[in-house]
Design an enzyme around this catalytic site. Structure first.
Site, mmCIF file in Angstrom:
data_model
loop_
_atom_site.group_PDB
_atom_site.id
_atom_site.type_symbol
_atom_site.label_atom_id
_atom_site.label_comp_id
_atom_site.label_asym_id
_atom_site.label_seq_id
_atom_site.Cartn_x
_atom_site.Cartn_y
_atom_site.Cartn_z
ATOM 1 C CD GLU A 159 39.114 -40.757 -14.473
ATOM 2 O OE1 GLU A 159 37.943 -40.633 -14.882
ATOM 3 O OE2 GLU A 159 39.419 -41.474 -13.508
ATOM 4 N NE ARG B 179 44.898 -35.720 -9.174
ATOM 5 C CZ ARG B 179 43.916 -36.201 -9.944
ATOM 6 N NH1 ARG B 179 42.913 -35.408 -10.303
ATOM 7 N NH2 ARG B 179 43.904 -37.458 -10.334
ATOM 8 C CG ASP C 73 37.031 -43.872 -11.933
ATOM 9 O OD1 ASP C 73 36.819 -42.649 -11.912
ATOM 10 O OD2 ASP C 73 38.174 -44.347 -12.043
ATOM 11 C CG ASN D 268 39.344 -36.970 -9.314
ATOM 12 O OD1 ASN D 268 40.311 -37.000 -10.079
ATOM 13 N ND2 ASN D 268 38.595 -38.044 -9.098
ATOM 14 C CG ASN E 144 36.079 -40.849 -9.322
ATOM 15 O OD1 ASN E 144 36.340 -40.182 -10.323
ATOM 16 N ND2 ASN E 144 37.012 -41.534 -8.662
#
Length: 291
Positions: A15, A98, A197, A100, A146
């Site tokens: 990522e 969590r 994403d 991101n 995202n």
């Protein structure tokens, strides 16, 4: 156009490619492998730092080192020692969440969204870490955050909840870091299972989005219409960033180990870091975190 495998370290969940214009180095992360990687524009001089928790995103600091969004909050990373220090956890009461994806705005603030690790509940928020290390909530009701990025002048903020099937635009106040007027910027074609994403914006103001599970990089015009589609060698592409000396190479991360069983399989290039050349487009330099 030419697509090459730049570095193949088989990231479990690659990522956040990040090109630092000052040091002329490319960073990227393995979210579930819990690593930060760095290399040159052509994939040499690879360096890695181990992390104590899953990582969602990172940014380079003006004062040196990096700021990270880890599973349990914002942290600093010292590149020299490898030490990781907690700044703040904005969701301590949500153990299944969590932090991101995140990026830095033009005034040096780190904007990061959280995610539900089970990818079912709309219980995650969008947060802003200011240079004075204060944390502010910007939005909520999100499943998987995202694709944060900004228009070239910084007054439009783009963001996606991956499972909404949409990319959103907000008005962004550069003076205060506040968001308002959330609306749909683009609707994805989700018929083949793709989801929004990571994203970046080029110098012409077009939004580039990695559509994970569908193997596509889509360029959207400022009005939200599809301008260009790039078919990648793997389905599980995760994020994009322009870099290189002229900011004209599109770096693309990918996933080697799907965390849910129904996700599509990929060939041997899975988990690789790709470089896409000869697109005829340049990106914008990323701002360093001001704290």
């Amino acid at each position: 156009m030419r697509i090459e495998v730049l570095v193949d370290v088989k990231t479990h969940l690659g990522e956040g490619p990040l090109w630092d214009v000052d040091d002329q180095r490319l960073y990227w992360i393995d979210s579930t492998g819990m690593d930060v990687f760095r290399c040159t524009a052509d994939g040499r001089e690879i360096r890695a730092w181990d992390l104590p928790q899953p990582v969602g995103s990172m940014a380079i600091r003006k004062s040196g080192g990096a700021v990270l969004s880890l599973q349990r909050g914002f942290h600093f990373l010292d590149f020299k020692t490898g030490e990781v220090d907690l700044i703040s956890d904005p969701e301590p009461e949500k153990p299944d969440n969590r932090l991101n994806d995140g990026k830095v705005d033009k005034r040096g603030r780190f904007i990061v969204g959280a995610m539900d690790t089970k990818e079912t509940g709309k219980n995650a928020g969008l947060y802003r870490l200011d240079p004075d290390l204060s944390v502010h909530k910007l939005d909520d009701g999100i499943i998987v955050s995202n694709g944060p990025c900004w228009s070239p002048n910084g007054d439009t903020f783009y963001f996606a909840d991956s499972w909404s099937g949409e990319i959103w635009a907000y008005n962004y106040n550069l003076e205060t870091g506040a968001v308002s007027n959330r609306r749909v910027f683009a609707k994805l074609d989700t018929s083949s299972g793709g989801a929004a994403d990571g994203s970046t914006v080029d110098a012409e103001g077009y939004v580039w989005n990695a559509q994970v599970f569908d193997g596509k990089i889509v360029r959207y015009a400022p009005d939200g219409t599809v301008d260009r589609v790039i078919e990648m060698p793997v389905k599980k592409v995760t994020s994009v960033m322009f870099g290189g000396e002229n900011l004209d190479i599109l770096y693309v991360t990918s996933m080697a180990k799907a965390h849910l069983p129904h996700f599509p399989a990929d060939p041997v290039e899975r988990g690789a870091l790709f470089a896409v050349h000869d697109l005829g487009v340049r990106g914008l330099p990323e701002t360093r975190f001001g704290g």
